[in-house]
Write a protein that holds these residues in place. Sequence first.
Motif, PDB file in Angstrom:
ATOM      1  N   PRO A   1       0.838  -1.192   0.000  1.00  0.00           N
ATOM      2  CA  PRO A   1       0.000   0.000   0.000  1.00  0.00           C
ATOM      3  C   PRO A   1       0.883   1.254   0.000  1.00  0.00           C
ATOM      4  N   LEU A   2       0.377   2.295  -0.627  1.00  0.00           N
ATOM      5  CA  LEU A   2       1.039   3.593  -0.610  1.00  0.00           C
ATOM      6  C   LEU A   2       0.151   4.542   0.166  1.00  0.00           C
ATOM      7  N   TYR A   3       0.711   5.138   1.215  1.00  0.00           N
ATOM      8  CA  TYR A   3       0.020   6.148   1.994  1.00  0.00           C
ATOM      9  C   TYR A   3       0.661   7.479   1.634  1.00  0.00           C
ATOM     10  N   HIS A   4      -0.058   8.270   0.852  1.00  0.00           N
ATOM     11  CA  HIS A   4       0.475   9.530   0.326  1.00  0.00           C
ATOM     12  C   HIS A   4      -0.153  10.675   1.105  1.00  0.00           C
ATOM     13  N   MET A   5       0.676  11.457   1.759  1.00  0.00           N
ATOM     14  CA  MET A   5       0.204  12.554   2.587  1.00  0.00           C
ATOM     15  C   MET A   5       0.785  13.875   2.108  1.00  0.00           C
ATOM     16  N   ASP A   6      -0.001  14.913   2.271  1.00  0.00           N
ATOM     17  CA  ASP A   6       0.467  16.265   2.029  1.00  0.00           C
ATOM     18  C   ASP A   6       0.040  17.074   3.245  1.00  0.00           C
ATOM     19  N   VAL A   7       1.002  17.431   4.067  1.00  0.00           N
ATOM     20  CA  VAL A   7       0.677  18.112   5.326  1.00  0.00           C
ATOM     21  C   VAL A   7       0.956  19.620   5.241  1.00  0.00           C
ATOM     22  N   TYR A   8       1.000  20.141   4.024  1.00  0.00           N
ATOM     23  CA  TYR A   8       1.266  21.567   3.820  1.00  0.00           C
ATOM     24  C   TYR A   8       0.273  22.437   4.584  1.00  0.00           C
ATOM     25  N   ARG A   9      -0.986  22.037   4.589  1.00  0.00           N
ATOM     26  CA  ARG A   9      -2.039  22.839   5.209  1.00  0.00           C
ATOM     27  C   ARG A   9      -2.280  22.495   6.678  1.00  0.00           C
ATOM     28  N   VAL A  10      -1.562  21.511   7.201  1.00  0.00           N
ATOM     29  CA  VAL A  10      -1.723  21.143   8.609  1.00  0.00           C
ATOM     30  C   VAL A  10      -0.868  22.082   9.445  1.00  0.00           C
ATOM     31  N   VAL A  11      -1.511  22.932  10.222  1.00  0.00           N
ATOM     32  CA  VAL A  11      -0.772  23.918  11.004  1.00  0.00           C
ATOM     33  C   VAL A  11      -0.437  23.378  12.382  1.00  0.00           C
ATOM     34  N   SER A  12      -1.375  22.716  12.993  1.00  0.00           N
ATOM     35  CA  SER A  12      -1.128  22.153  14.320  1.00  0.00           C
ATOM     36  C   SER A  12      -2.035  20.944  14.503  1.00  0.00           C
ATOM     37  N   GLY A  13      -1.759  20.179  15.528  1.00  0.00           N
ATOM     38  CA  GLY A  13      -2.572  19.009  15.815  1.00  0.00           C
ATOM     39  C   GLY A  13      -2.242  17.812  14.949  1.00  0.00           C
ATOM     40  N   SER A  14      -1.027  17.783  14.371  1.00  0.00           N
ATOM     41  CA  SER A  14      -0.673  16.663  13.504  1.00  0.00           C
ATOM     42  C   SER A  14      -0.658  15.348  14.261  1.00  0.00           C
ATOM     43  N   ASP A  15      -0.425  15.421  15.581  1.00  0.00           N
ATOM     44  CA  ASP A  15      -0.422  14.200  16.369  1.00  0.00           C
ATOM     45  C   ASP A  15      -1.829  13.628  16.506  1.00  0.00           C
ATOM     46  N   GLU A  16      -2.857  14.431  16.232  1.00  0.00           N
ATOM     47  CA  GLU A  16      -4.238  13.976  16.324  1.00  0.00           C
ATOM     48  C   GLU A  16      -4.727  13.346  15.024  1.00  0.00           C
ATOM     49  N   LEU A  17      -3.926  13.365  13.984  1.00  0.00           N
ATOM     50  CA  LEU A  17      -4.335  12.807  12.698  1.00  0.00           C
ATOM     51  C   LEU A  17      -4.197  11.285  12.651  1.00  0.00           C
ATOM     52  N   GLY A  18      -3.546  10.700  13.631  1.00  0.00           N
ATOM     53  CA  GLY A  18      -3.351   9.257  13.637  1.00  0.00           C
ATOM     54  C   GLY A  18      -2.328   8.787  12.622  1.00  0.00           C
ATOM     55  N   LEU A  19      -1.336   9.615  12.350  1.00  0.00           N
ATOM     56  CA  LEU A  19      -0.345   9.272  11.338  1.00  0.00           C
ATOM     57  C   LEU A  19       0.502   8.073  11.735  1.00  0.00           C
TER      58      LEU A  19
END
Length: 150
Positions: free
Chosen positions: A70-88
């Motif tokens: 599987p490929l998990y493709h992420m773009d976090v350019y617009r994530v300002v805060s709370g990245s730990d809440e995304l379940g990455l």
Amino acid sequence: MRLQGIDELLAFATHVGQVANKQDVLLLTGDLGAGKTTFTKGIAKGLGIEQMIKSPTYTIIREYESGRLPLYHMDVYRVVSGSDELGLDDYFEGDGLTVVEWGRQLEELPLDFLEIILTKDDLDDTIRHLTFKIEGVRAQAFYERIMEFA
């Protein structure tokens, strides 16, 4: 590393996809237009994914399950805060290859990752310079597999 044109960029990225293992994490760093999404398209090809790869700028994460991994493709350019809440972490520790565009913007980076920095050449914008940064044992092994045939 210096790559001339989109064909060389895609060929190298395809190779990266071919040697990737599950739980490898790749950060793609570079200015807008440096080729991060194009690079991800090549990785997908190397994984045997035939779906059209689109930038996940607004969705943050796109999953492609039809390849060797599987490929998990992420773009976090617009994530300002709370990245730990995304379940990455579920992706980083999952069964696939995780590719994160703008990954340095994450509040918490995985412990082990390979970063490829794509830079346009000052004199010829068809040339890309790739710089590698290695963080961790798994990333070192990933880098060595990539460079073995590059």
